[in-house]
Enzyme design. Structure first.
Site, short mmCIF file in Angstrom:
data_model
loop_
_atom_site.label_atom_id
_atom_site.label_comp_id
_atom_site.label_asym_id
_atom_site.label_seq_id
_atom_site.Cartn_x
_atom_site.Cartn_y
_atom_site.Cartn_z
N SER A 6 0.86 -1.20 0.00
CA SER A 6 0.00 0.00 0.00
C SER A 6 0.88 1.23 0.00
CB SER A 6 -0.88 0.07 1.25
OG SER A 6 -1.65 1.27 1.25
N GLY A 33 -7.00 -14.97 0.05
CA GLY A 33 -7.36 -16.17 -0.72
C GLY A 33 -6.16 -17.07 -0.92
N ALA A 45 -0.25 -5.60 7.51
CA ALA A 45 0.27 -4.32 8.02
C ALA A 45 -0.89 -3.33 8.04
CB ALA A 45 1.39 -3.81 7.11
N TYR A 76 -7.17 5.95 2.71
CA TYR A 76 -6.20 5.09 3.40
C TYR A 76 -6.82 4.49 4.65
CZ TYR A 76 -1.70 3.74 5.52
OH TYR A 76 -0.65 3.05 6.08
N LYS A 80 -7.66 0.47 5.17
CA LYS A 80 -7.03 -0.34 6.22
C LYS A 80 -8.07 -0.88 7.20
CE LYS A 80 -2.61 -0.18 5.09
NZ LYS A 80 -1.86 -1.40 4.73
N THR A 106 6.82 5.54 11.81
CA THR A 106 8.10 4.82 11.82
C THR A 106 9.07 5.56 10.90
OG1 THR A 106 6.91 2.77 12.21
CG2 THR A 106 9.16 2.56 11.35
#
Ligand code: UDP
Length: 249
Positions: A6, A33, A45, A76, A80, A106
């Site tokens: 992403s 899948g 993540a 976003y 998520k 991070t």
């Protein structure tokens, strides 16, 4: 399987909203899948963005968040949130062996100079003697985790048997203005700080509650911001002169 696919920098996902929604939804569906067919362990993540502009501070995993689904960041955040929902559904309905990590801010060596996130922007600007671009008045907070600590936490989660989402981030909180001042000090740069408008829906505070990671993974970040920034600055200094070291636009 480690599903990290992403865009994750706000500048990237604001430029690619449809791709961001598709990779978080259709991409995660496809990946689950494959995990089901191959009986693979699957780690998603996810992100602190699932908490949106949080009304609970610091954020424990039990907080459901305060997300604007139709604002510019919604592509976003909602991708998520959907990715977490479908991962839990495959775990419950199909028995897929899943993990979900909620990654907080991070930073570290090997970020792209033009990544657009605050740490790389400030360092690259400082090293070029350009003004540091402070969005808003800089009183908004973030809690920055050095990449080695983040990877260690994610790896421990992958090896654990924790299926519920888990926060992995550094709980030491700074204002963005404090970050700017620290970057100027550590680079020895004479750059000034200039104010820019605060992006829409920019979270005002962010700090992980890592009680669960401490308890379940015996994990804790070790690298303080000052030390991690010094290592990151060294990395960006090493790039100077290379074509990659373009200041952020
Ligand atoms: N920010 C800033 N200057 C920059 C880039 C970001 O002041 O050049 C601010 C941004 O408004 C946010 C914080 O720094 O409040 C962290 O932004 P980033 O894009 O790194 O990640 P976010 O936490 O918003 O996903």
């Amino acid at each position: 399987m480690l599903h990290f696919a992403s865009p994750a920098s706000p500048v990237d996902y604001l430029e690619m909203p449809i791709q961001t929604l598709k990779v978080g939804s259709l991409g995660t569906h496809n990946a689950l899948g494959i995990a089901l067919a191959k009986q693979a362990r699957f780690l998603l993540a996810s992100t602190s963005e699932v908490y949106g502009d949080p009304l609970v501070h610091p954020q424990p995993e039990t907080y459901w968040g305060n997300v604007n689904p139709v604002g510019p960041r919604g592509c976003y955040d909602e991708a998520k949130r959907f990715a977490e929902a479908i991962t839990m559904a495959y775990h419950r309905a199909q028995g897929v062996d899943t993990r979900i990590v909620r990654i907080f801010n991070t930073y570290g060596p090997r970020m792209r100079p033009g990544d657009g996130r605050v740490v790389s922007n400030f360092i690259v600007q400082a090293l070029h003697g350009l003004p540091l671009s402070l969005y808003g008045d800089g009183s908004q907070t973030r809690s920055f985790c050095y990449v080695d600590d983040e990877v260690d936490g994610i790896y421990r989660l992958f090896l654990s048997d924790v299926h519920d989402p888990l926060n992995v981030g550094n709980p030491v909180e700074f204002t963005v203005r404090e970050l700017a001042t620290l970057v100027l000090e550590l680079t020895g740069s004479m750059s000034t700080i200039t104010n820019h408008p605060l992006p829409t829906d920019d979270p005002k505070v962010r700090q992980p509650d890592i009680t669960r990671a401490r308890t379940l993974l015996a994990w804790e970040p070790r690298v303080p911001l000052r030390e991690g920034l010094a290592r990151t600055i060294e990395y960006f200094r090493g790039l100077s002169g290379s074509a990659r070291m373009q200041p952020p636009t």
